[in-house]
Design a protein around this motif. Structure first.
Motif, short mmCIF file in Angstrom:
data_model
loop_
_atom_site.label_atom_id
_atom_site.label_comp_id
_atom_site.label_asym_id
_atom_site.label_seq_id
_atom_site.Cartn_x
_atom_site.Cartn_y
_atom_site.Cartn_z
N SER A 71 0.84 -1.19 0.00
CA SER A 71 0.00 0.00 0.00
C SER A 71 0.88 1.25 0.00
O SER A 71 2.09 1.19 0.24
CB SER A 71 -0.94 0.00 1.20
OG SER A 71 -0.21 0.00 2.42
N SER A 73 0.63 5.51 1.23
CA SER A 73 -0.09 6.62 1.86
C SER A 73 0.91 7.75 2.12
O SER A 73 2.12 7.59 1.93
CB SER A 73 -0.76 6.18 3.15
OG SER A 73 0.20 5.89 4.14
N LYS A 74 0.41 8.88 2.60
CA LYS A 74 1.30 10.00 2.91
C LYS A 74 2.27 9.66 4.04
O LYS A 74 3.38 10.19 4.12
CB LYS A 74 0.48 11.23 3.28
CG LYS A 74 -0.35 11.77 2.13
CD LYS A 74 -1.22 12.94 2.59
CE LYS A 74 -2.16 13.39 1.49
NZ LYS A 74 -3.06 14.48 1.95
N ASN A 94 -6.34 3.92 -6.52
CA ASN A 94 -6.83 5.01 -5.67
C ASN A 94 -8.24 4.69 -5.20
O ASN A 94 -9.14 4.50 -6.03
CB ASN A 94 -6.81 6.32 -6.47
CG ASN A 94 -7.13 7.53 -5.62
OD1 ASN A 94 -7.57 7.42 -4.49
ND2 ASN A 94 -6.92 8.71 -6.19
N PRO A 95 -8.49 4.60 -3.88
CA PRO A 95 -9.85 4.28 -3.41
C PRO A 95 -10.88 5.33 -3.82
O PRO A 95 -12.07 5.03 -3.86
CB PRO A 95 -9.69 4.21 -1.89
CG PRO A 95 -8.44 4.96 -1.58
CD PRO A 95 -7.54 4.78 -2.76
N ALA A 96 -10.43 6.53 -4.16
CA ALA A 96 -11.37 7.57 -4.60
C ALA A 96 -11.83 7.37 -6.04
O ALA A 96 -12.76 8.03 -6.49
CB ALA A 96 -10.71 8.94 -4.47
N GLY A 159 -0.18 14.62 -1.52
CA GLY A 159 -0.67 13.37 -2.10
C GLY A 159 -0.18 13.10 -3.50
O GLY A 159 -0.70 12.20 -4.18
N ALA A 179 -5.50 10.88 -1.60
CA ALA A 179 -5.87 11.42 -0.29
C ALA A 179 -5.85 10.33 0.78
O ALA A 179 -5.44 10.56 1.92
CB ALA A 179 -7.24 12.07 -0.35
N GLU A 180 -6.30 9.13 0.42
CA GLU A 180 -6.36 8.01 1.36
C GLU A 180 -5.32 6.96 0.99
O GLU A 180 -4.65 7.07 -0.04
CB GLU A 180 -7.76 7.38 1.35
CG GLU A 180 -8.89 8.35 1.63
CD GLU A 180 -10.23 7.67 1.46
OE1 GLU A 180 -10.42 6.59 2.05
OE2 GLU A 180 -11.07 8.21 0.72
N GLU A 181 -5.20 5.94 1.82
CA GLU A 181 -4.26 4.85 1.52
C GLU A 181 -4.67 4.15 0.23
O GLU A 181 -5.82 3.75 0.07
CB GLU A 181 -4.22 3.86 2.68
CG GLU A 181 -3.22 2.74 2.48
CD GLU A 181 -3.13 1.83 3.69
OE1 GLU A 181 -2.24 2.04 4.53
OE2 GLU A 181 -3.98 0.92 3.79
N ALA A 182 -3.74 3.98 -0.68
CA ALA A 182 -3.98 3.32 -1.96
C ALA A 182 -3.29 1.96 -1.97
O ALA A 182 -2.25 1.76 -1.34
CB ALA A 182 -3.47 4.17 -3.11
#
Length: 431
Positions: A71, A73-74, A94-96, A159, A179-182
């Protein structure tokens, strides 16, 4: 001597679940150090089960589609050490954006460039690509074919991803924001197999070419190419339908294998194995009422093709109080005769002889190589395993009944509780 590695060619879930319990107990006891599961599955449901059951992927054939790796993330970068000389691919999910993913191409075009695509997630399952990447950069020699490649994918505070390969900056893409964990998935491709060197789990998967008709040679080829790494290793190889294993005697089998290097291959004493059944009957352990268990020196035989004999032999073994069928002596030496390799052991130093291409592994390891090297094959009496079936036995084998009997034996042997039935659970009881 180094570690003990068990190799299993997977697999059929229905046949392999009992073996899994024995092997996990052997790992727990320290009898073996690693379990390498080679995914040679054919049915999608078996592939899914193997993928979910047996830990991370260490090796992927070039034709294997994307597999999960980690994974991003930032607060947590994605890192990987990979052995591959070209065409490494990373998929960033990307979960978005649940319908698409970004594909990073590293060392594409004969290791001359890197690129980036945005694709529908259906592209995770296929190698078909209808258009060129929207970003390409010349990166000649970006991947090393002779040493580990260090891959780093990281996000800045806003991000935006950046990619580094072997410490060299490849690119950064402000048009992508995470923005979120990918999730990150990986594959090789276009003739380039992928080995993920940072996967060192005790249970790990190796995936061969999907749907290949006779794939087993690939595992021997892999270990032969890595013989320097495995020179001090003891290898065990077992079929996925081993349904009983005398773990109390496994260590004696391994010790004998180490102390007797003149044997090219050492076999366990296997229930439902043509050579073993012959010697078990010679020793008076299999009664004549079950039939005659002859031993053809090349292949086949009545046990190999008879479900009736297999059913009778399994029932006889399951009915015995002591689960053993001792041979006439501690080790039977075999020369000039083929032996089924349902559970065998060899030494890592002999990997130098195992680059035998697409030839039959069983014939090569127990007949042709021993003749060439003038080294015998041994059958070790004191370590007993049970092998469920050969292909020709399937037509009339009582599979469900025998598996139920062996599962009960496994639970008794390993001290496991019987699975609870729905009716036995108060909160799930049917009215």
């Amino acid at each position: 001597m180094g570690s003990v590695v068990l190799v299993t060619f997977a697999g059929r879930q229905q046949r392999m679940e009992i073996l899994t319990s024995y092997v996990r107990k052997a790992l727990e006891r320290g009898l073996i150090d690693e379990w390498h599961i080679w995914d040679f599955t054919r049915a999608p449901e078996d592939h899914d089960w193997v993928s979910n059951e047996f830990g991370p992927v260490r090796y992927m054939h070039a034709d294997v589609p994307y597999m999960p790796k980690g994974s991003l993330s930032k607060s947590s970068s994605f890192r990987m050490r990979a052995s591959i000389g070209s065409d490494l691919h990373l998929a960033l999910l990307n979960p978005a954006d649940p319908d698409n993913f970004f594909e990073f191409i590293i060392g594409g075009w004969d290791n001359q460039g890197c690129g980036l695509r945005k694709l529908s997630r259906e592209g995770l399952k296929t190698f078909d690509r209808e258009f060129e990447p929207y970003w390409i950069r010349p990166t000649p020699g970006v991947l090393s074919n002779g040493s580990a490649n260090d891959i780093l994918l990281q996000l800045d505070p806003s991000g935006v991803p950046s990619l580094f390969v072997n410490g060299v900056f490849i690119g950064s893409w402000p048009e992508i924001t995470i923005a979120e964990e990918a999730s990150v998935m990986v594959r090789g491709g276009f003739g380039a197999d992928l080995e993920i060197l940072d996967v060192t789990d005790s249970v790990r998967r190796y995936i061969g070419q999907p749907q290949e008709k006779a794939p087993y040679y690939r595992s021997y080829d892999y270990y032969a190419k890595h013989q320097a790494e495995y020179a001090e290793t003891v290898f065990l190889k077992c079929d996925d339908d081993i349904v009983y294993m005398d773990l109390d005697k496994l260590n004696a089998f391994i010790d004998f294998r180490i102390l007797n290097p003149h044997y090219l291959v050492l076999s366990a004493n296997v229930v439902n194995n043509v050579a073993c059944a012959y010697w078990q009957q010679v020793a008076g352990m299999i009664p004549r009422e079950l039939g005659q268990f002859e031993y053809p020196p090349e292949y086949g035989g009545s046990l190999w093709q008879s479900p009736e004999k297999a059913n009778a032999l399994h029932d006889f073994f399951l009915s015995k109080t002591i689960k053993a069928l001792p041979l006439p002596k501690q080790v039977i030496e075999m020369s000039g005769a083929r032996v089924s390799i349902n559970f065998i052991a060899w030494l890592g130093k002999d990997l130098k002889h195992m680059s035998f291409g697409r030839a039959s592994d069983e014939r090569t390891l127990t007949l042709d190589l021993p003749a060439f090297l003038k080294r015998p094959v041994g059958i070790f009496s004191d370590f007993t395993v049970s092998h469920l079936s050969f292909g020709p036995q399937e037509l009339g084998l009582h599979v469900e009944r025998l598996l139920a009997g062996y599962e009960k034996l496994m639970r008794q042997t390993l001290g496991l509780k019987e699975p609870e039935r729905v009716a036995d659970l108060p909160h799930l009881a049917v009215a």
